[in-house]
Write an enzyme that holds these catalytic residues in place. Sequence first.
Site, PDB file in Angstrom:
ATOM      1  N   ASP A   9      28.134  60.425 -32.787  1.00  0.00           N
ATOM      2  CA  ASP A   9      28.795  60.386 -34.107  1.00  0.00           C
ATOM      3  C   ASP A   9      29.947  61.383 -34.213  1.00  0.00           C
ATOM      4  OD1 ASP A   9      26.909  58.569 -34.897  1.00  0.00           O
ATOM      5  OD2 ASP A   9      25.778  59.963 -36.149  1.00  0.00           O
ATOM      6  N   ARG A  18      41.733  63.240 -38.204  1.00  0.00           N
ATOM      7  CA  ARG A  18      43.169  63.098 -38.082  1.00  0.00           C
ATOM      8  C   ARG A  18      43.662  61.653 -38.219  1.00  0.00           C
ATOM      9  NH1 ARG A  18      46.722  66.785 -35.476  1.00  0.00           N
ATOM     10  NH2 ARG A  18      46.206  68.813 -36.291  1.00  0.00           N
ATOM     11  N   ARG A  49      31.853  57.665 -42.748  1.00  0.00           N
ATOM     12  CA  ARG A  49      32.582  58.929 -42.592  1.00  0.00           C
ATOM     13  C   ARG A  49      32.912  59.226 -41.129  1.00  0.00           C
ATOM     14  NH1 ARG A  49      27.934  63.412 -43.752  1.00  0.00           N
ATOM     15  NH2 ARG A  49      27.718  62.265 -45.690  1.00  0.00           N
ATOM     16  N   HIS A  50      32.140  58.677 -40.189  1.00  0.00           N
ATOM     17  CA  HIS A  50      32.496  58.884 -38.776  1.00  0.00           C
ATOM     18  C   HIS A  50      32.534  57.550 -38.022  1.00  0.00           C
ATOM     19  CE1 HIS A  50      28.148  59.244 -38.701  1.00  0.00           C
ATOM     20  NE2 HIS A  50      28.123  60.527 -38.996  1.00  0.00           N
ATOM     21  N   THR A 100      24.306  66.183 -42.902  1.00  0.00           N
ATOM     22  CA  THR A 100      23.623  65.416 -41.863  1.00  0.00           C
ATOM     23  C   THR A 100      22.309  64.929 -42.450  1.00  0.00           C
ATOM     24  OG1 THR A 100      22.713  65.511 -39.604  1.00  0.00           O
ATOM     25  CG2 THR A 100      22.556  67.521 -40.909  1.00  0.00           C
ATOM     26  N   THR A 101      21.589  64.074 -41.712  1.00  0.00           N
ATOM     27  CA  THR A 101      20.332  63.534 -42.233  1.00  0.00           C
ATOM     28  C   THR A 101      19.366  64.693 -42.479  1.00  0.00           C
ATOM     29  OG1 THR A 101      20.755  61.684 -40.762  1.00  0.00           O
ATOM     30  CG2 THR A 101      18.608  61.745 -41.816  1.00  0.00           C
ATOM     31  N   GLY A 186      18.672  68.588 -34.339  1.00  0.00           N
ATOM     32  CA  GLY A 186      18.800  70.033 -34.195  1.00  0.00           C
ATOM     33  C   GLY A 186      18.418  70.571 -32.821  1.00  0.00           C
ATOM     34  N   GLY A 207      22.564  65.016 -30.473  1.00  0.00           N
ATOM     35  CA  GLY A 207      23.992  64.827 -30.723  1.00  0.00           C
ATOM     36  C   GLY A 207      24.762  66.125 -30.777  1.00  0.00           C
TER      37      GLY A 207
HETATM   38  N1  PXP Z   1      17.989  61.537 -34.682  1.00  0.00           N
HETATM   39  C1  PXP Z   1      18.353  61.147 -35.921  1.00  0.00           C
HETATM   40  C2  PXP Z   1      17.540  60.107 -36.592  1.00  0.00           C
HETATM   41  C3  PXP Z   1      19.490  61.703 -36.558  1.00  0.00           C
HETATM   42  O1  PXP Z   1      19.831  61.312 -37.805  1.00  0.00           O
HETATM   43  C4  PXP Z   1      20.268  62.633 -35.854  1.00  0.00           C
HETATM   44  C5  PXP Z   1      21.504  63.204 -36.492  1.00  0.00           C
HETATM   45  O2  PXP Z   1      22.427  62.223 -36.732  1.00  0.00           O
HETATM   46  C6  PXP Z   1      19.867  62.999 -34.565  1.00  0.00           C
HETATM   47  C7  PXP Z   1      18.712  62.456 -34.007  1.00  0.00           C
HETATM   48  C8  PXP Z   1      20.639  63.972 -33.745  1.00  0.00           C
HETATM   49  O3  PXP Z   1      20.616  65.218 -34.356  1.00  0.00           O
HETATM   50  P1  PXP Z   1      21.578  66.364 -33.819  1.00  0.00           P
HETATM   51  O4  PXP Z   1      22.980  65.884 -34.002  1.00  0.00           O
HETATM   52  O5  PXP Z   1      21.221  67.537 -34.655  1.00  0.00           O
HETATM   53  O6  PXP Z   1      21.238  66.537 -32.357  1.00  0.00           O
END
Ligand code: PXP
Length: 231
Positions: A9, A18, A49-50, A100-101, A186, A207
């Site tokens: 993402d 940008r 948004r992304h 974020t979620t 995280g 991510g």
């Molecule tokens: N799993 C889910 C369901 C998420 O919503 C996210 C964040 O978008 C991630 C994993 C990855 O989290 P992070 O970007 O903190 O590694």
Amino acid sequence: MPLLGVNIDHVATLRQLRGTKFPEPVVAASICELAGVHSITVHLREDRRHIQDRDVKLLRETLQTRLNLEMAVTEEMVGIACDLRPNSVCLVPEKRQEVTTEGGLDVISLFKAVKNAVGRLNEKGIQVSLFIDPDQKQIEASKKTGAQMVEIHTGSYCNHPEELNQILSSIQYAKELNLICNAGHGLDTINIQPLAKHPDIHEFNIGHSIICRAVLVGLDQAVREMLALLR
Ligand code: PXP
């Protein structure tokens, strides 16, 4: 060995900042695949948004591994997923203002809508995962929806490592209920260590920390390329 899914993402976040054509998420996904990743995750948010609709379509056409689509439990998103048929869908809660979620999906309160979405997605051959907090009642409700997988939200554990036992007992409980168990949110190279070798974690979805690391390890080459042009 647990599998690794990379959430790209934030490659799209940089592009949207940008309004440029780069960095291209499809290229980022290919690089992850060449490095050996097992799946690519993108979250098509309602506010776009992304990740954009065209990103998901292109990834569907070009990925050699698996596409895991994260999305809210809405009519629009279920329709998009049913048309696009990613390999799997991960249903997540979504608030427009959040960075974020923030928490897991409340499968107990949203049971009817989640069960309905799981049924429709399964009919199209799409496996469904529910992103939930490490909570037995949420795991039980998830099983009752017919979902094949749960993804245990590790965000709170990452901020409070003393919560590791809640994560471990949730993984155990998901296994007892015959649910495939993924984990994510995280995670970085340090806080993943107590979980990295866990035999019952099917896949980690990571991510932010990987994309952040990529910025730092890639910066040296990017500067050298520009300097070479100036010479
Ligand atoms: N799993 C889910 C369901 C998420 O919503 C996210 C964040 O978008 C991630 C994993 C990855 O989290 P992070 O970007 O903190 O590694």
